[in-house]
Design a protein around this motif. Sequence first.
Motif, short mmCIF file in Angstrom:
data_model
loop_
_atom_site.label_atom_id
_atom_site.label_comp_id
_atom_site.label_asym_id
_atom_site.label_seq_id
_atom_site.Cartn_x
_atom_site.Cartn_y
_atom_site.Cartn_z
N ARG A 78 42.66 63.25 -40.00
CA ARG A 78 44.11 63.32 -40.20
C ARG A 78 44.80 63.29 -38.84
NH1 ARG A 78 45.74 64.52 -45.20
NH2 ARG A 78 47.68 65.46 -44.51
N SER A 79 45.86 62.50 -38.74
CA SER A 79 46.56 62.37 -37.46
C SER A 79 47.39 63.62 -37.17
CB SER A 79 47.47 61.14 -37.49
OG SER A 79 48.61 61.41 -38.28
N GLU A 105 46.43 50.83 -49.31
CA GLU A 105 47.54 51.17 -48.42
C GLU A 105 47.05 51.80 -47.11
OE1 GLU A 105 50.11 53.75 -50.68
OE2 GLU A 105 50.77 52.15 -52.01
N GLU A 106 46.08 52.72 -47.19
CA GLU A 106 45.62 53.46 -46.02
C GLU A 106 44.61 52.72 -45.17
OE1 GLU A 106 44.08 57.35 -46.81
OE2 GLU A 106 45.93 58.04 -47.77
N LEU A 107 43.73 51.95 -45.81
CA LEU A 107 42.59 51.37 -45.10
C LEU A 107 42.54 49.85 -45.14
CD1 LEU A 107 39.79 53.82 -46.34
CD2 LEU A 107 41.24 54.02 -44.31
N ASN A 108 43.45 49.24 -45.89
CA ASN A 108 43.52 47.78 -46.02
C ASN A 108 42.20 47.17 -46.52
OD1 ASN A 108 44.99 45.39 -45.94
ND2 ASN A 108 44.21 44.86 -43.91
N CYS A 109 41.61 47.82 -47.51
CA CYS A 109 40.43 47.24 -48.15
C CYS A 109 40.48 47.53 -49.65
CB CYS A 109 39.13 47.71 -47.52
SG CYS A 109 38.86 49.46 -47.52
N ILE A 110 39.69 46.77 -50.37
CA ILE A 110 39.66 46.89 -51.83
C ILE A 110 38.36 47.59 -52.22
CG2 ILE A 110 39.60 45.61 -54.01
CD1 ILE A 110 41.22 43.41 -52.51
N ILE A 111 38.50 48.59 -53.10
CA ILE A 111 37.34 49.34 -53.55
C ILE A 111 37.13 49.18 -55.05
CG2 ILE A 111 37.45 51.12 -51.75
CD1 ILE A 111 38.78 52.93 -54.03
N GLU A 112 35.92 49.48 -55.45
CA GLU A 112 35.61 49.66 -56.86
C GLU A 112 35.40 51.16 -57.02
OE1 GLU A 112 32.08 48.69 -60.07
OE2 GLU A 112 31.89 47.94 -58.02
N ALA A 113 36.22 51.78 -57.86
CA ALA A 113 36.08 53.21 -58.16
C ALA A 113 35.01 53.32 -59.23
CB ALA A 113 37.40 53.79 -58.61
N LYS A 114 33.85 53.88 -58.86
CA LYS A 114 32.68 53.84 -59.74
C LYS A 114 32.60 55.00 -60.72
CE LYS A 114 28.90 51.95 -58.01
NZ LYS A 114 28.76 50.59 -58.41
N GLU A 115 32.71 56.24 -60.22
CA GLU A 115 32.56 57.37 -61.13
C GLU A 115 33.15 58.64 -60.53
OE1 GLU A 115 28.34 59.25 -60.96
OE2 GLU A 115 28.05 57.11 -60.57
N GLU A 143 47.07 55.36 -41.19
CA GLU A 143 47.69 56.68 -41.13
C GLU A 143 46.82 57.69 -40.38
OE1 GLU A 143 48.56 57.99 -45.09
OE2 GLU A 143 49.62 56.14 -45.60
N HIS A 144 45.52 57.49 -40.43
CA HIS A 144 44.58 58.43 -39.81
C HIS A 144 44.37 58.10 -38.33
CE1 HIS A 144 43.62 58.83 -44.12
NE2 HIS A 144 43.35 60.08 -43.80
#
Length: 135
Positions: free
Chosen positions: A24-25, A57-67, A99-100
């Motif tokens: 955290r910044s 928004e925070e990391l500029n990457c796309i994730i798959e939310a698994k579980e 942001e970080h």
Amino acid sequence: MKKQIKVVAAIIENNQNEILCALRSPEMSIPNLWEFPGGKVEVNEDIFSALKREIYEELNCIIEAKEFYHENSHEYEGFTIQLICIICKIIDGEPKPSEHSKLIWLHRRNLPSLKWAPADIPAVNKLFTDIQPSY
């Protein structure tokens, strides 16, 4: 009564079994502590959609939310956080902090070496003691 905030956090593990940790910044609330990236769930938003949005928004990457992985509540001085941690995988992009202050990949056995935000500590402890995921 303290303000209640619902927050989602991504437990992102790479192919080397390292987990993404975000510092955290100094400008953020609870500054200069480590956390799992994520953010607030908006009204009428499900936790998986919220996490995908926040990570983009925070990391500029796309994730798959698994579980779903872990959930706990933590009381800070002026508010209470309900933190929901979700196992995720990056499917597009390379995480870059917006942001970080810093991002690092760390093996789960080394997670306790960082100074974590209090709400994240129960998930850190669970990751430290759990066996490796299968992917």
